[in-house]
Design a protein around this motif. Structure first.
Motif, PDB file in Angstrom:
ATOM      1  N   PHE A   1       0.904  -1.266   0.100  1.00  0.00           N
ATOM      2  CA  PHE A   1      -0.176  -0.109   0.185  1.00  0.00           C
ATOM      3  C   PHE A   1       1.005   1.127   0.152  1.00  0.00           C
ATOM      4  CE2 PHE A   1      -2.593   3.295   2.529  1.00  0.00           C
ATOM      5  CZ  PHE A   1      -3.532   3.422   1.389  1.00  0.00           C
ATOM      6  N   ALA A   2       0.501   2.213  -0.759  1.00  0.00           N
ATOM      7  CA  ALA A   2       1.382   3.372  -0.924  1.00  0.00           C
ATOM      8  C   ALA A   2       0.523   4.602  -0.582  1.00  0.00           C
ATOM      9  CB  ALA A   2       1.756   3.656  -2.522  1.00  0.00           C
ATOM     10  N   LEU A   3       1.336   5.377   0.036  1.00  0.00           N
ATOM     11  CA  LEU A   3       0.454   6.612   0.591  1.00  0.00           C
ATOM     12  C   LEU A   3       1.518   7.814   0.518  1.00  0.00           C
ATOM     13  CD1 LEU A   3      -1.870   7.875   2.010  1.00  0.00           C
ATOM     14  CD2 LEU A   3      -0.909   7.357   4.132  1.00  0.00           C
ATOM     15  N   PHE A   4       1.278   8.776  -0.148  1.00  0.00           N
ATOM     16  CA  PHE A   4       2.055   9.918  -0.399  1.00  0.00           C
ATOM     17  C   PHE A   4       1.362  11.325  -0.112  1.00  0.00           C
ATOM     18  CE2 PHE A   4       3.448   7.097  -4.240  1.00  0.00           C
ATOM     19  CZ  PHE A   4       4.248   6.126  -3.090  1.00  0.00           C
ATOM     20  N   GLY A   5       2.308  11.998   0.407  1.00  0.00           N
ATOM     21  CA  GLY A   5       1.886  13.472   0.801  1.00  0.00           C
ATOM     22  C   GLY A   5       2.468  13.994   2.014  1.00  0.00           C
ATOM     23  N   ASP A   6       2.286  15.168   2.395  1.00  0.00           N
ATOM     24  CA  ASP A   6       3.048  15.942   3.357  1.00  0.00           C
ATOM     25  C   ASP A   6       2.379  15.148   4.865  1.00  0.00           C
ATOM     26  OD1 ASP A   6       3.434  17.574   5.657  1.00  0.00           O
ATOM     27  OD2 ASP A   6       3.521  19.212   4.259  1.00  0.00           O
TER      28      ASP A   6
ATOM     29  N   LEU B   1       2.590  16.094   7.672  1.00  0.00           N
ATOM     30  CA  LEU B   1       1.514  16.883   8.763  1.00  0.00           C
ATOM     31  C   LEU B   1       0.299  16.819   8.039  1.00  0.00           C
ATOM     32  CD1 LEU B   1       3.677  19.974   8.916  1.00  0.00           C
ATOM     33  CD2 LEU B   1       3.730  18.023  10.378  1.00  0.00           C
ATOM     34  N   ASP B   2      -0.192  16.522   6.950  1.00  0.00           N
ATOM     35  CA  ASP B   2      -1.729  16.412   6.431  1.00  0.00           C
ATOM     36  C   ASP B   2      -2.129  14.896   6.189  1.00  0.00           C
ATOM     37  OD1 ASP B   2      -1.399  19.018   6.050  1.00  0.00           O
ATOM     38  OD2 ASP B   2      -0.619  18.753   4.009  1.00  0.00           O
TER      39      ASP B   2
ATOM     40  N   PRO C   1      10.292  14.562  -0.983  1.00  0.00           N
ATOM     41  CA  PRO C   1       9.497  14.533   0.025  1.00  0.00           C
ATOM     42  C   PRO C   1       8.149  13.930  -0.293  1.00  0.00           C
ATOM     43  CG  PRO C   1       9.349  16.514  -1.445  1.00  0.00           C
ATOM     44  CD  PRO C   1      10.486  15.725  -1.931  1.00  0.00           C
ATOM     45  N   GLY C   2       7.282  13.724   0.963  1.00  0.00           N
ATOM     46  CA  GLY C   2       6.135  13.300   1.007  1.00  0.00           C
ATOM     47  C   GLY C   2       6.055  11.775   1.043  1.00  0.00           C
TER      48      GLY C   2
END
Length: 237
Positions: free
Chosen positions: A85-90, A92-93, A141-142
């Motif tokens: 499972f991939a999950l990308f993003g800041d 903090l969010d 990042p992310g």
């Protein structure tokens, strides 16, 4: 090609991409292959019909379902854990529940599947987990939670290699870089950036990853365990 005639193989996460290539490789080499799927029923049924393998629904975010699937598969010669499972993003969010799901799929499931398989696995069995070059290198990042999960597999393999070694059971991590799949197509928007890091300026092919998995599952790799095997065109070099 390696002769896997009569070998019992379970692939967790085998309906698409790298997983489907692994299913095809073992089936073509004579193994009896069962693979799991979660959200890709049509693709799973087509692959099963094409290869003569068996497709079974299993949610890899459900620890008990994973354990039951492995246990009910009986003594396995080879376990391949590809579901991810991939999950990308800041950071903090990101939704904390989604981060926890990522850890369940990418870390908890491989650990419990490996341990459960080893309970019934004959001497000389093989466990192979698909990790990522991002376990070694994170240039963007992310992706902190994803990198965390793939790094965790490294410690898992080193530790379980010690636990399973006396029975000749090996456990290894295969760490792909950019591979041409639906999730990361070679003609996608990240192509030029990813290739800029690489010595071989192309995406890898799922069949190339499957070839590495087949070697690790075969007789020539009986002394290889607790190790990371990167296949990334030097993305992480």
């Amino acid at each position: 090609m390696t002769d896997f005639q009569g070998k019992s193989v379970l692939v967790l996460g085998g309906s698409r991409g790298i997983g489907a290539a692994i299913v095809r490789r073992f089936a073509s080499d004579g193994a009896k292959v069962v693979f799991t799927y979660n959200g890709s029923r049509e693709a799973a049924e087509q692959l099963a019909a094409e290869t003569g393998s068996s497709a079974v629904p299993t949610d890899s975010s459900d620890r008990d379902a994973v354990i039951a699937r492995v246990r009910d598969s009986g003594p396995l010669d080879i376990l391949v854990v590809n579901a991810g499972f991939a999950l990308f993003g800041d950071a903090l969010d990101l939704d904390p529940d989604e981060v926890d799901r990522l850890i369940r799929v990418n870390v908890t499931a491989p650990y419990h599947a490996s341990v459960e398989a080893a309970r019934q696995m004959p001497e000389g069995g093989r466990i192979i987990v698909i990790g990522s070059v991002n376990g070694d290198r994170m240039p963007l990042p992310g992706m902190a939670s994803y990198a965390l999960s793939k790094s965790a597999l490294q410690g898992m393999a080193r530790g379980l290699a010690r636990d399973f070694g006396p029975r000749g059971i090996t456990i290894n991590i295969v760490q792909p870089g950019p591979i041409d799949t639906d999730a990361n197509p070679e003609d996608g928007p990240m192509r030029d950036l990813m290739h800029s890091f690489m010595a071989i300026k192309r995406h890898g092919r799922p069949e190339e990853v499957a070839g590495m998995v087949a070697w690790l599952a075969g007789p020539e790799a009986g002394f290889v365990t607790g190790a990371m095997h990167t296949i990334d065109g030097a993305f992480g070099a």
